[in-house]
Structure formats: structure tokens, C-alpha cells
Design a protein around this motif. Structure first.
Motif, PDB file in Angstrom:
ATOM      1  N   ASP A 179       0.675  -1.310  -0.047  1.00 30.77           N
ATOM      2  CA  ASP A 179       0.215  -0.059  -0.186  1.00 30.77           C
ATOM      3  C   ASP A 179       0.712   1.296  -0.039  1.00 30.77           C
ATOM      4  N   MET A 180       2.065   1.281   0.712  1.00 27.94           N
ATOM      5  CA  MET A 180       2.830   2.431   0.920  1.00 27.94           C
ATOM      6  C   MET A 180       3.479   2.646  -0.544  1.00 27.94           C
ATOM      7  N   ILE A 181       3.689   1.622  -1.126  1.00 30.90           N
ATOM      8  CA  ILE A 181       4.632   1.780  -2.477  1.00 30.90           C
ATOM      9  C   ILE A 181       3.681   2.201  -3.550  1.00 30.90           C
ATOM     10  N   GLU A 182       2.286   1.731  -3.562  1.00 29.56           N
ATOM     11  CA  GLU A 182       1.540   2.233  -4.308  1.00 29.56           C
ATOM     12  C   GLU A 182       1.195   3.592  -4.240  1.00 29.56           C
ATOM     13  N   GLU A 183       1.229   4.229  -3.067  1.00 36.08           N
ATOM     14  CA  GLU A 183       0.803   5.583  -2.770  1.00 36.08           C
ATOM     15  C   GLU A 183       2.073   6.396  -3.348  1.00 36.08           C
ATOM     16  N   VAL A 184       3.362   5.777  -3.067  1.00 39.59           N
ATOM     17  CA  VAL A 184       4.503   6.559  -3.498  1.00 39.59           C
ATOM     18  C   VAL A 184       4.205   6.786  -5.095  1.00 39.59           C
ATOM     19  N   LEU A 185       4.124   5.529  -5.758  1.00 37.50           N
ATOM     20  CA  LEU A 185       4.015   5.274  -7.157  1.00 37.50           C
ATOM     21  C   LEU A 185       2.983   6.288  -7.688  1.00 37.50           C
ATOM     22  N   ASN A 186       1.914   6.329  -7.076  1.00 36.13           N
ATOM     23  CA  ASN A 186       0.625   7.177  -7.477  1.00 36.13           C
ATOM     24  C   ASN A 186       1.175   8.839  -7.554  1.00 36.13           C
ATOM     25  N   GLU A 226       1.439  11.001 -10.743  1.00 37.69           N
ATOM     26  CA  GLU A 226       0.560  12.580 -10.837  1.00 37.69           C
ATOM     27  C   GLU A 226       1.558  13.566 -11.111  1.00 37.69           C
ATOM     28  N   GLU A 227       2.857  13.594 -10.371  1.00 36.10           N
ATOM     29  CA  GLU A 227       3.701  14.814 -10.799  1.00 36.10           C
ATOM     30  C   GLU A 227       4.222  14.912 -11.898  1.00 36.10           C
ATOM     31  N   GLU A 228       4.587  13.587 -12.734  1.00 40.24           N
ATOM     32  CA  GLU A 228       4.874  13.390 -14.001  1.00 40.24           C
ATOM     33  C   GLU A 228       4.055  13.924 -15.169  1.00 40.24           C
ATOM     34  N   GLU A 229       2.694  13.938 -14.980  1.00 37.82           N
ATOM     35  CA  GLU A 229       1.724  14.434 -15.839  1.00 37.82           C
ATOM     36  C   GLU A 229       1.842  15.600 -15.896  1.00 37.82           C
TER      37      GLU A 229
END
Length: 95
Positions: free
Chosen positions: A81-88, A92-95
Motif C-alpha cells: 500500500d505504501m509503495i502504491e501510494e508513492v508510485l501514484n 501524478e507529478e509526472e503528468e
């Protein structure tokens, strides 16, 4: 593997080597581990909007100044869950 590295080579369960593009590395104080998010390069060109399968592993770097390290499996749902949150957040910042 070092933070900031662009590619790495992994060896799968069949002993085959795969070159991977490193998407993101980060440290977690909560889990006291470093993580790498990556995808396997298959030698084919991809469109920027084409989806890729992203893999995540914890890693332990080798001694300072040496290449390499050990990838470790993610151990818990909470860690995923923590990894998924960091990835999301990263995506979002890349878009």
C-alpha cells in the motif's frame, strides 16, 4: 544498484538476465528499507502512452562504491500500500 541509476540487470527464477529501466528509487523510514520500481525492457520500442508492467522490490545496496545489490520481495500488504501510494504520487507529478 544505486539511487539515480537508470537501468539494472536482474536474473529471473530461470537464471535468465533481463535489463530493466529504473522508474523510481526511494527510502522508507517507516520500514527502514530502500525500494526500486522498475519495468523490464524487452528490446522493443514503446509509445509514451503504452502501459508497462511496473515491478517493485526492496533492495539492499552493496558496499559503497560497488555496483550491484540484492533485491528482496515485498513482505506485507501494508508495505505494498505504501509503495502504491508513492508510485501514484510520482505518476501524478509526472503528468
Amino acid at each position: 544498484m544505486e539511487h539515480g541509476q537508470e537501468t539494472m540487470t536482474i536474473v529471473d527464477e530461470n537464471g535468465e538476465e533481463h535489463v530493466c529501466e529504473v522508474i523510481l528509487t526511494f527510502d522508507s523510514k517507516e520500514y527502514e528499507r530502500s525500494y526500486v520500481l522498475y519495468h523490464i525492457l524487452d528490446g522493443e520500442e514503446r509509445d509514451d502512452d503504452e502501459e508497462v508492467e511496473i515491478h517493485a522490490s526492496a533492495f539492499i545496496p552493496t558496499e559503497e562504491g560497488q555496483d550491484g545489490g540484492s533485491l528482496l520481495e515485498i513482505e506485507s500488504d501494508e508495505e505494498w500500500d505504501m509503495i502504491e501510494e508513492v508510485l501514484n504520487t510520482f505518476l501524478e507529478e509526472e503528468e
